[in-house]
Write a protein that holds these residues in place. Structure first.
Motif, PDB file in Angstrom:
ATOM      1  N   SER A 197       0.849  -1.191   0.000  1.00 44.49           N
ATOM      2  CA  SER A 197       0.000   0.000   0.000  1.00 44.49           C
ATOM      3  C   SER A 197       0.882   1.237   0.000  1.00 44.49           C
ATOM      4  O   SER A 197       1.849   1.319   0.757  1.00 44.49           O
ATOM      5  CB  SER A 197      -0.914   0.022   1.231  1.00 44.49           C
ATOM      6  OG  SER A 197      -1.785  -1.090   1.240  1.00 44.49           O
ATOM      7  N   SER A 236      -7.222   1.809  -6.406  1.00 44.48           N
ATOM      8  CA  SER A 236      -7.124   3.202  -5.955  1.00 44.48           C
ATOM      9  C   SER A 236      -8.289   3.476  -5.021  1.00 44.48           C
ATOM     10  O   SER A 236      -9.460   3.367  -5.420  1.00 44.48           O
ATOM     11  CB  SER A 236      -7.172   4.166  -7.145  1.00 44.48           C
ATOM     12  OG  SER A 236      -6.094   3.940  -8.015  1.00 44.48           O
ATOM     13  N   SER A 237      -7.983   3.831  -3.773  1.00 39.26           N
ATOM     14  CA  SER A 237      -9.028   4.046  -2.778  1.00 39.26           C
ATOM     15  C   SER A 237      -9.480   5.496  -2.761  1.00 39.26           C
ATOM     16  O   SER A 237      -8.878   6.378  -3.377  1.00 39.26           O
ATOM     17  CB  SER A 237      -8.529   3.654  -1.388  1.00 39.26           C
ATOM     18  OG  SER A 237      -7.626   4.636  -0.908  1.00 39.26           O
ATOM     19  N   GLU A 293      -9.270   7.347  -0.239  1.00 39.76           N
ATOM     20  CA  GLU A 293      -8.360   8.071   0.656  1.00 39.76           C
ATOM     21  C   GLU A 293      -7.021   8.365  -0.025  1.00 39.76           C
ATOM     22  O   GLU A 293      -6.012   8.580   0.633  1.00 39.76           O
ATOM     23  CB  GLU A 293      -8.100   7.265   1.936  1.00 39.76           C
ATOM     24  CG  GLU A 293      -9.326   7.059   2.811  1.00 39.76           C
ATOM     25  CD  GLU A 293     -10.217   5.943   2.297  1.00 39.76           C
ATOM     26  OE1 GLU A 293      -9.693   5.044   1.591  1.00 39.76           O
ATOM     27  OE2 GLU A 293     -11.426   5.980   2.569  1.00 39.76           O
ATOM     28  N   ASN A 294      -7.000   8.341  -1.345  1.00 37.59           N
ATOM     29  CA  ASN A 294      -5.790   8.642  -2.107  1.00 37.59           C
ATOM     30  C   ASN A 294      -4.705   7.588  -1.898  1.00 37.59           C
ATOM     31  O   ASN A 294      -3.513   7.869  -2.010  1.00 37.59           O
ATOM     32  CB  ASN A 294      -5.247  10.025  -1.733  1.00 37.59           C
ATOM     33  CG  ASN A 294      -4.527  10.692  -2.894  1.00 37.59           C
ATOM     34  OD1 ASN A 294      -4.863  10.452  -4.053  1.00 37.59           O
ATOM     35  ND2 ASN A 294      -3.543  11.500  -2.584  1.00 37.59           N
ATOM     36  N   LYS A 295      -5.127   6.383  -1.576  1.00 38.17           N
ATOM     37  CA  LYS A 295      -4.193   5.279  -1.352  1.00 38.17           C
ATOM     38  C   LYS A 295      -4.186   4.359  -2.570  1.00 38.17           C
ATOM     39  O   LYS A 295      -5.226   4.114  -3.189  1.00 38.17           O
ATOM     40  CB  LYS A 295      -4.600   4.485  -0.119  1.00 38.17           C
ATOM     41  CG  LYS A 295      -3.696   3.289   0.185  1.00 38.17           C
ATOM     42  CD  LYS A 295      -4.307   2.353   1.216  1.00 38.17           C
ATOM     43  CE  LYS A 295      -4.521   3.003   2.543  1.00 38.17           C
ATOM     44  NZ  LYS A 295      -5.042   2.034   3.559  1.00 38.17           N
ATOM     45  N   THR A 296      -2.997   3.859  -2.909  1.00 37.84           N
ATOM     46  CA  THR A 296      -2.858   2.892  -3.985  1.00 37.84           C
ATOM     47  C   THR A 296      -2.439   1.554  -3.389  1.00 37.84           C
ATOM     48  O   THR A 296      -1.464   1.493  -2.642  1.00 37.84           O
ATOM     49  CB  THR A 296      -1.806   3.341  -5.015  1.00 37.84           C
ATOM     50  OG1 THR A 296      -2.196   4.606  -5.568  1.00 37.84           O
ATOM     51  CG2 THR A 296      -1.673   2.330  -6.132  1.00 37.84           C
ATOM     52  N   VAL A 297      -3.197   0.501  -3.709  1.00 33.44           N
ATOM     53  CA  VAL A 297      -2.943  -0.819  -3.138  1.00 33.44           C
ATOM     54  C   VAL A 297      -2.729  -1.820  -4.278  1.00 33.44           C
ATOM     55  O   VAL A 297      -3.479  -1.834  -5.247  1.00 33.44           O
ATOM     56  CB  VAL A 297      -4.115  -1.276  -2.259  1.00 33.44           C
ATOM     57  CG1 VAL A 297      -3.783  -2.603  -1.579  1.00 33.44           C
ATOM     58  CG2 VAL A 297      -4.478  -0.230  -1.223  1.00 33.44           C
ATOM     59  N   VAL A 324       0.705   5.503   0.210  1.00 28.99           N
ATOM     60  CA  VAL A 324      -0.206   6.584   0.582  1.00 28.99           C
ATOM     61  C   VAL A 324       0.318   7.953   0.159  1.00 28.99           C
ATOM     62  O   VAL A 324      -0.367   8.721  -0.509  1.00 28.99           O
ATOM     63  CB  VAL A 324      -0.486   6.574   2.103  1.00 28.99           C
ATOM     64  CG1 VAL A 324      -1.398   7.728   2.483  1.00 28.99           C
ATOM     65  CG2 VAL A 324      -1.076   5.243   2.528  1.00 28.99           C
ATOM     66  N   ASP A 325       1.546   8.295   0.569  1.00 26.94           N
ATOM     67  CA  ASP A 325       2.016   9.668   0.348  1.00 26.94           C
ATOM     68  C   ASP A 325       3.194   9.728  -0.618  1.00 26.94           C
ATOM     69  O   ASP A 325       3.688   8.729  -1.119  1.00 26.94           O
ATOM     70  CB  ASP A 325       2.387  10.324   1.684  1.00 26.94           C
ATOM     71  CG  ASP A 325       3.422   9.516   2.455  1.00 26.94           C
ATOM     72  OD1 ASP A 325       4.230   8.824   1.818  1.00 26.94           O
ATOM     73  OD2 ASP A 325       3.416   9.574   3.699  1.00 26.94           O
TER      74      ASP A 325
END
Length: 204
Positions: free
Chosen positions: A17, A191-192, A194-198, A19-20
């Motif tokens: 995952s 792509s969630s 919450e701007n998260k890529t998993v 995130v930033d």
């Protein structure tokens, strides 16, 4: 595959995952250097680009062209690669995401990565589709300008070569993702909201 089916399917495992921006920078630095088919193609492209510039330099007598034309052309290509091609690059990505079923898409400029980003919310994309999208934009904004440079002259020649090179640097994030996914035969990118890529892979 829908996001709900992917996340709740016991045959798929969450591998990573992100995130930033700091995590993306580490990811890019790590996987753009991995030795696989993706990075080898990228390296060959850069090598061909170097030989191509040398060929143009000696056969087109570029050294005889006024330095101001070099400066204008290279600067023009840099500006296009910073201000125009990133927007078109990500717009193509967004249209592809929409075509493949994304319901909501957000655009933003990321200063840490120095790139224009598009984020599809609650959206799943397969490895094959991601390869197709990234391959298309790389051909359009890096390979095609390089080829066209052989048929151009003076300022336009330098502009096309500059665009080709700087877009290849811009596309490094896409290529790093392709490099990471290369060893997994069946995987997906989620792509969630919450701007998260998993990243998910299939498990036996």
């Amino acid at each position: 595959m829908s996001p709900e089916l992917l996340k709740n399917n016991r045959h798929y495992k969450n591998m990573l995952s992100i995130v930033d921006s700091s995590e993306w920078l580490l990811f890019i630095a790590t996987f753009i250097r991995r030795k696989n088919l993706v990075t080898k193609i990228y390296g060959v492209y850069l090598l061909i680009g170097l030989f191509g510039v040398c060929y143009l330099f000696f056969n087109y007598e570029l050294i005889a062209i006024e330095s101001r034309l070099w400066i204008v052309g290279i600067t023009g290509g840099l500006l296009i690669s910073l201000l125009i091609s990133p927007v078109l690059h990500e717009l193509i990505h967004s249209l592809a995401f929409k075509y493949y079923g994304a319901k909501s898409i957000r655009f933003k400029w990321n200063w840490n990565l120095f790139r224009f980003n598009v984020q599809a919310n609650d959206f799943v994309l397969s490895k094959r589709k991601y390869y197709l999208i990234c391959g298309f934009t790389f051909i359009l904004f890096s390979i095609l300008p390089f080829i066209l440079a052989f048929f151009a002259d003076r300022i336009l020649l330098f502009t096309l070569l500059s665009l080709s090179f700087f877009h290849a640097l811009y596309a490094m994030k896409d290529l790093a993702v392709c490099s990471y996914l290369y060893k997994f035969p069946n995987c997906f990118i989620y792509s969630s909201e919450e701007n998260k890529t998993v990243f998910y892979k299939s498990i036996p």
